[in-house]
Design a protein around this motif. Structure first.
Motif, PDB file in Angstrom:
ATOM      1  N   VAL A  76       7.444   8.494   0.161  1.00 16.94           N
ATOM      2  CA  VAL A  76       7.019   8.775   1.536  1.00 16.94           C
ATOM      3  C   VAL A  76       5.526   8.510   1.707  1.00 16.94           C
ATOM      4  O   VAL A  76       5.102   7.933   2.707  1.00 16.94           O
ATOM      5  CB  VAL A  76       7.370  10.222   1.937  1.00 16.94           C
ATOM      6  N   ARG A 107       5.079   4.426   1.051  1.00 17.41           N
ATOM      7  CA  ARG A 107       5.810   3.463   1.868  1.00 17.41           C
ATOM      8  C   ARG A 107       5.566   3.677   3.353  1.00 17.41           C
ATOM      9  O   ARG A 107       5.719   2.781   4.161  1.00 17.41           O
ATOM     10  CB  ARG A 107       7.321   3.537   1.567  1.00 17.41           C
ATOM     11  N   THR A 108       5.190   4.887   3.752  1.00 25.08           N
ATOM     12  CA  THR A 108       4.714   5.064   5.115  1.00 25.08           C
ATOM     13  C   THR A 108       3.194   5.043   5.018  1.00 25.08           C
ATOM     14  O   THR A 108       2.629   4.847   3.959  1.00 25.08           O
ATOM     15  CB  THR A 108       5.153   6.410   5.712  1.00 25.08           C
ATOM     16  N   ALA A 109       2.532   5.263   6.147  1.00 28.75           N
ATOM     17  CA  ALA A 109       1.071   5.243   6.127  1.00 28.75           C
ATOM     18  C   ALA A 109       0.506   6.614   5.788  1.00 28.75           C
ATOM     19  O   ALA A 109      -0.704   6.812   5.823  1.00 28.75           O
ATOM     20  CB  ALA A 109       0.553   4.783   7.479  1.00 28.75           C
ATOM     21  N   LEU A 110       1.386   7.568   5.452  1.00 28.91           N
ATOM     22  CA  LEU A 110       0.931   8.937   5.223  1.00 28.91           C
ATOM     23  C   LEU A 110      -0.158   9.011   4.154  1.00 28.91           C
ATOM     24  O   LEU A 110      -1.194   9.646   4.353  1.00 28.91           O
ATOM     25  CB  LEU A 110       2.129   9.790   4.803  1.00 28.91           C
ATOM     26  N   MET A 121      -2.253   6.760   3.044  1.00 30.93           N
ATOM     27  CA  MET A 121      -3.525   6.172   3.442  1.00 30.93           C
ATOM     28  C   MET A 121      -4.260   7.078   4.433  1.00 30.93           C
ATOM     29  O   MET A 121      -5.475   7.253   4.344  1.00 30.93           O
ATOM     30  CB  MET A 121      -3.279   4.810   4.072  1.00 30.93           C
ATOM     31  N   LEU A 122      -3.535   7.650   5.362  1.00 26.99           N
ATOM     32  CA  LEU A 122      -4.197   8.494   6.355  1.00 26.99           C
ATOM     33  C   LEU A 122      -4.715   9.785   5.714  1.00 26.99           C
ATOM     34  O   LEU A 122      -5.782  10.275   6.066  1.00 26.99           O
ATOM     35  CB  LEU A 122      -3.244   8.802   7.519  1.00 26.99           C
ATOM     36  N   GLU A 129      -5.714  10.032   2.604  1.00 27.62           N
ATOM     37  CA  GLU A 129      -6.902   9.626   1.857  1.00 27.62           C
ATOM     38  C   GLU A 129      -8.082   9.376   2.783  1.00 27.62           C
ATOM     39  O   GLU A 129      -9.237   9.650   2.440  1.00 27.62           O
ATOM     40  CB  GLU A 129      -6.609   8.362   1.046  1.00 27.62           C
ATOM     41  N   SER A 130      -7.775   8.876   3.960  1.00 28.47           N
ATOM     42  CA  SER A 130      -8.833   8.611   4.922  1.00 28.47           C
ATOM     43  C   SER A 130      -9.467   9.921   5.403  1.00 28.47           C
ATOM     44  O   SER A 130     -10.687  10.054   5.459  1.00 28.47           O
ATOM     45  CB  SER A 130      -8.243   7.807   6.079  1.00 28.47           C
ATOM     46  N   MET A 158       0.676  19.511   7.709  1.00 27.70           N
ATOM     47  CA  MET A 158       1.785  18.970   6.930  1.00 27.70           C
ATOM     48  C   MET A 158       1.573  19.168   5.430  1.00 27.70           C
ATOM     49  O   MET A 158       2.475  19.608   4.724  1.00 27.70           O
ATOM     50  CB  MET A 158       1.943  17.482   7.246  1.00 27.70           C
TER      51      MET A 158
END
Lengths: 370, 519
Positions: A208, A211-214, A216-217, A219-220, A241
């Motif tokens: 999850v 493979r989703t942008a979770l 990266m976001l 970490e951002s 979350m």
């Protein structure tokens, strides 16, 4: 911000083959090396350490034990990884472990039919549901009320144990439910069910987040909260979350622990597991300052800690010195992982090499826009 | 161009209390100071002026012992000094008060004044003596404070005064004030100035660093101007006017650029003012940041914002992006009333903002170039609708090529790129969202000339394709070259919006900055 360990000491250029250098710079290199040497070291004392035998269709052996007893820590560390990646920390997981175990056991013990699957399923749902609410509370405190994570989760770290004892009336609740026993003590496809469950949750989380942008976001937000806001990342939702995920992972760990011993101990279940989990995350290469995280590294970190505990028992280290022994080893792991320490070591070995500039801290602040 | 100090008559005949000669200081890749001198006489307020990067901060750090100079000498009361650390400079009588208050808000005023040299008795702090001494110091400086209250009970301005009081009690002969007024309002500035004047009258030499021209003419006796790390000159304040001072700071070569500006203008013809502007601000303001201003921005138009550092350029732009929330006035986008509560709301309205502070507000240092580029687009889509890795790779490869980002490796960590390339990564990030309004705050600062030209060309091209651009830069020539209209800011106020057709001259802009007048 500490550079992630795969950067190494920046400008250092030891005479190593490029392939070897790439290998040692991989972020999982040091944890993996350490785990391997810890396991190999055990062989010196226990010759059949790597032996795995089949008995009654189940696999047995030291390695299997490490995986089985390490499963709860792996789960708690998994949730902790995501929280730490956002620059947070979740101290309440140990209490959540206790609460989840207490809720499930209390539910099963007072049910008419403790052995039935519906009873166990509703116990699990109850425990996980309450844990999710705990995570929600932590998340809202951090994301909406801007309470510092360490303070927000400290509340439940302390109060949560009380809640767990309230649920069990201060007693240790024993349950005899073969269905419940399955979670922490059962076998499936020759392997301990707990190992399979932990592996499944690790796989789902990796999938999850990557493979989703979770991922990266997250970490951002952890890497640079100010920039993330200006880029339009909705940090609040992500924060809530990760705290919910952390609490749910802790709840599943709590179910495993109480199921394994068929009882719930509000006082001691999951005691100090939050600290082991933080350690596992750090050993795994995720910095406490947030940003880049590594689920694989965390699993290695948790296994290192569990292997260490197992080693201490097999070595027969006297109980009163086990914690000191553990402390020394953990300190060694952390030092080996520290780029600054490695740089210092290699400088001492090669005194002729010019020492890296000890960075005049003021220089960075100069107005240097020619 | 670097006139040596000396020939000008000092306002006072006595010996300088602090004199620096031929100071040279280099940092890796930058020559911050080159042969700079400075003289401070007892009982004067001396302004140190210069543009961003002129070397003011470095000079102060050399004078206060933070950085040892590579060459040159510093003498106090005629005797040569070699400060190894700030404490030695303090002992020599040089005290500094920095822009940010370096005090502990949770301690009492008295503790803050005397921390580190508390009166002691039997090794313990002698509290009554501490309070008495602090109270005496406060009365001496004609301030009215309760020294037992925590510092946080007072406003930022008063905290600044306490910082000065602390510095003065260190038996200061020289007091250096590094932009003490940048976060103060007008009354607070007046309060601070009256304290500075009292100290001057007692014979303290005060070096005053500021970006506010009015304050220089209001308070100071003499001025030393630095430009590009060199000494431009030392002047009596009555020799100067605001316009000549700005010229000294910015460089006189600007005059000859007048004709050049015409020929090198790359801006396309101004767009026909469309029916409704894309964005229209009326009375937009935020207290402490920017006074109410009106601004219309049309599609295909480049609006330049000019003004000295700290004039409110950035603050004005941040309101247009919802980075800060305006507390007065209104915004219309495409004629429709809007309240931008967050950057996210602005992004949804197809507004993009490249912050001047690339490291703190732009890049996620440890992520890769690819991740930094797709971040804004991905954030707008939400985590559950990921751009596939193949799509990300394609985007990153395309923009690396279009903007010529080097190294051309999308998987490089963005922190390892040079400033110009980092800036291009940020541009790529926002261009990818296909904005209707692009706000660029100092997009060319600190980057090399090649990258700079490319970014300027890009702005022109975007505007000709219909994007509205707000272009903020400290370089007036650059603003004039690109903009159709120029908004001039001064002291947090938009004092004029000038049409750049017929072409404006840098002198005209400087004049507007200096006088605050529209003509």
């Amino acid at each position: 911000m500490t550079p992630p360990d795969d950067i190494g000491a920046g400008g250092r250029r030891p005479a190593r083959a490029p392939g070897a250098r790439r290998l040692t710079r991989h972020r999982l290199f040091w944890p993996a090396t350490f785990l391997a040497s810890l396991l190999l070291g055990n062989v010196a004392f226990t010759h059949d350490f790597f032996a795995v035998r089949v008995q009654n269709g189940h696999l047995y052996g030291s390695l299997i034990d490490i995986l089985q007893f390490g499963a709860p820590l792996i789960l708690v560390s998994l949730g902790m990884t995501l929280v730490i990646a956002t620059r947070g920390i979740d101290l309440s997981v140990g209490s959540t472990v206790a609460i989840a175990g207490a809720l499930a056991c209390e539910h099963i013990a007072t049910a008419k039919d403790p052995g039935s699957l519906p009873t166990v399923l509703s116990a699990i749902t109850l425990a996980v549901g309450v844990a999710a609410a705990i995570g929600l509370l932590n998340g809202l405190l951090v994301a909406r009320l801007y309470v510092q994570p360490i303070v927000a989760t400290l509340v439940l770290m302390v109060a949560g144990r009380g809640v767990a004892q309230l649920i069990t009336d201060g007693q240790i609740i024993s349950v005899s439910s073969s269905a419940y026993k399955m979670i922490g003590g059962g076998y499936w496809l020759t392997l301990p069910f707990a190992v399979l469950l932990a592996a499944a949750l690790v796989a789902v989380t990796s999938f999850v987040t990557r493979r989703t942008a979770l991922g990266m976001l997250i970490e951002s937000v952890g890497g640079n909260p100010v920039a993330s806001r200006l880029v339009g990342v909705r940090a609040a939702g992500l924060l809530v979350m990760v705290y919910v995920v952390s609490a749910v992972c802790a709840a599943v760990a709590g179910l495993m622990i109480s199921s394994n011993v068929s009882s719930a101990d509000g006082n001691n279940a999951g005691l100090w597991i939050e600290l082991d989990a933080i350690l596992a995350v750090v050993i795994g290469g995720t910095a406490l300052t947030g940003g880049r995280f590594s689920v694989g590294g965390t699993v290695l970190g948790a296994l290192i800690i569990q292997t260490l505990s197992t080693t201490i028992y097999t070595l027969g280290v006297p109980p009163e010195t086990t914690l000191v022994f553990k402390a020394l080893v953990v300190m060694a792991v952390c030092l080996v992982q520290s780029p600054a320490f490695r740089a210092r070591l290699s400088r001492r070995r090669r005194p002729a090499a010019s020492a890296p500039a000890v960075g005049d801290a003021g220089v960075r602040q100069q107005e240097v826009h020619p | 161009m670097a006139a040596p100090p000396g020939p000008r008559t000092p306002t006072r005949t006595d010996q300088p209390v602090l004199q620096a000669r031929g100071i040279r200081k280099a940092f890796p890749g930058v020559l911050a100071l080159d042969g700079v001198g400075l003289r401070l006489f007892p009982g004067e307020v001396h302004a140190l002026m210069g543009e961003n990067g002129a070397g003011k901060s470095t000079l102060i750090k050399v004078l206060t012992g933070v950085h040892p100079p590579d060459e040159g000498s510093v003498s106090v009361d005629g005797s040569l000094q070699r400060f190894a650390e700030p404490l030695e400079a303090q002992h020599a009588g040089i005290s500094t008060v920095y822009q940010e208050v370096n005090l502990c808000p949770n301690l009492s005023v008295a503790e803050n004044l005397l921390v580190g040299r508390e009166p002691r008795r039997l090794g313990l702090i002698h509290w009554s003596a501490l309070y008495a001494r602090a109270a005496r110091l406060i009365t001496e400086l004609e301030l009215d404070l309760d020294v037992r209250l925590p510092l946080s009970a007072y406003s930022l301005a008063v905290q600044q005064l306490v910082a000065i009081a602390r510095a003065v009690d260190l038996e200061a002969k020289v007091l250096i004030l590094d932009e003490p007024t940048s976060s103060l309002d007008r009354d607070e500035v007046a309060q601070l100035f009256s304290l500075v004047r009292r100290l001057r009258d007692r014979g303290v030499a005060i070096l005053f660093v500021t970006h506010f021209l009015d304050q220089v003419f209001d308070l100071c006796d003499r001025v030393t101007v630095l430009r590009g790390g060199r000494l431009e000159g030392e002047y009596r304040i009555d020799e100067l006017t605001p316009v000549t001072l700005v010229h000294r700071m910015v460089g006189s070569e600007l005059r000859t650029l007048d004709e050049l500006a015409e020929t090198s203008r790359t801006a396309s013809a101004a767009p026909v003012p469309a029916e409704t502007p894309f964005l229209s601000a009326r009375g937009l303001a935020r207290s402490g940041a920017v006074q109410p201003y009106d601004l219309d921005i049309h599609r295909g138009e480049v609006i330049g914002l000019a003004g000295l550092l700290g004039s409110g350029r950035t603050e004005a732009a941040r309101l247009l992006f919802g980075a800060d929330h305006a507390d007065a006035g209104g915004l219309r986008i495409n004629g429709e009333r809007t309240d931008l509560r967050s950057p996210r709301a602005a992004i949804a309205r197809r507004i993009a903002f490249c912050s001047e502070n690339r490291k703190a507000e732009g890049l996620i240092a440890e992520l890769t170039v690819r991740e930094n580029i797709v971040l804004a687009l991905q954030a707008a889509r939400g985590w559950a609708r990921p751009l596939s890795r193949a799509r990300q790779d394609e985007i990153a490869a395309r923009w690396t090529e279009v903007l010529d980002i080097r190294p051309a490796d999308p998987e490089a960590q963005v922190r390892n790129l040079s400033g110009g390339n980092q800036q291009k990564v940020l541009l790529a990030r926002w261009l990818l969202t296909d904005p209707e309004l692009l706000i660029l705050d100092e997009p060319t600062r600190g980057i090399d000339i090649g990258a700079k030209t490319e970014i300027q060309k890009l702005v022109t091209r975007l505007a000709s394709e219909g994007t509205a651009v707000v272009f903020i830069s400290a370089e007036i020539e650059e603003v004039l070259r690109l903009s159709h209209r120029v908004g001039v800011l001064r002291d947090h106020r938009l004092v004029a919006t000038l049409l750049n057709d017929p072409p404006l001259t840098p002198d005209r802009i400087l004049g507007t900055i200096a006088t605050g007048a529209t003509s």
